[in-house]
Enzyme design. Structure first.
Site: not given
Ligand code: PEP
Length: 251
Positions: A173, A97, A234-235, A99, A213, A9-11, A167
């Site tokens: 994050g 998600h 994500g990251g 967010e 994470s 997920n590049w956001k 999640e």
């Molecule tokens: C996400 O936002 O879906 C996610 C899992 O982020 P991260 O891997 O950065 O925790």
């Protein structure tokens, strides 16, 4: 046997140049180092149409959101419909998600509508669920997540047309991850909830990803937990070495 899914997920990241370079790097490594897992990347809407034009055999493309309106076209300024995403070449779309649940006030009912729109147009929604830190500390994590599953997963869902991503909000994050026991307990509870909603055969084939994470250093352990069928990243999906470092733990 459920095939694992490694999803990025590049956001809201990247310029055109950065995003195209990252996509090309992912496509290149995925074409050389094939594993028995599926790969999905979900770039921003500034990039998806451009990336879809690149040869990307073996890598699925997804969007990060879809319109709640059950229409292909119409007066919905700023929205992109499931039909439009499909037309671009997307196969998946992230819905619900945390967010968007937190910052855009998306309720379970909205998430369910979006998932339904996606499925009806032949897109696979990746339905995200997860508890906040406060909810976990109050001992309500299982109750909250099972409610999200009940109220966000449409009744037409099957193991082929929908993916769930667990999640925990507090793990996104932050570098914090739940214990292996907590992940196993939650994924087992989610599968049980799906079984009671949609039956045994749907529950046994539906993929339940873990997200929050995930890194190359913890991926083997997290993805080795019972009922974990892949990762939503994500990251670490923003650097090909990290994204593929996670995928490589499944080779
Ligand atoms: C996400 O936002 O879906 C996610 C899992 O982020 P991260 O891997 O950065 O925790």
């Amino acid at each position: 046997m459920r095939k694992k899914l490694i999803a990025g997920n590049w956001k809201m990241n990247q310029t055109k140049a950065d995003g195209l370079a990252l996509a090309k790097a992912v496509f290149e490594v995925a074409s050389k180092e094939k594993g028995n897992f599926d790969v999905l990347i979900c770039p921003g809407m500034n990039l998806l149409p451009l990336i879809a034009e690149l040869p990307h055999e073996g890598v699925y493309l997804g969007a990060q959101d879809v319109s709640v309106a059950p229409k292909d076209f119409g007066a919905y300024t700023g929205d992109v419909s499931a039909a439009q995403l499909k037309d671009l070449g997307a196969s998946h779309v992230i819905v619900g998600h945390s967010e968007r649940r937190a910052m855009r006030h998306e309720t379970d009912a909205i998430v369910k509508e979006k998932a339904l729109n996606a499925i009806e147009k032949g897109l696979i929604p990746v339905v995200c669920v997860g508890e906040t830190l406060e909810e976990r500390e109050e001992g309500k994590a299982l109750e909250i997540v099972c409610r999200q599953i009940r109220e966000s997963v449409p009744s037409i869902a099957t193991g082929e047309n929908l993916v769930v991503a667990y999640e925990p909000v507090w793990a996104i994050g932050t570098g914090k991850v739940p214990s292996v026991q907590d992940v196993e307990e939650m994924h087992t509870a989610i599968r049980e909830e799906i079984k009671s909603l949609l039956g045994e055969s749907v529950a046994s084939t539906m993929r339940i990803l873990y997200g929050g994470s995930v890194k190359p250093s913890n991926a083997k352990e997290l993805l080795g937990v019972a009922n974990v069928d892949g990762a939503l990243i994500g990251g670490a999906s923003l650097k090909v070495e990290d994204f593929w470092g996670i995928a490589a733990t499944q080779m």
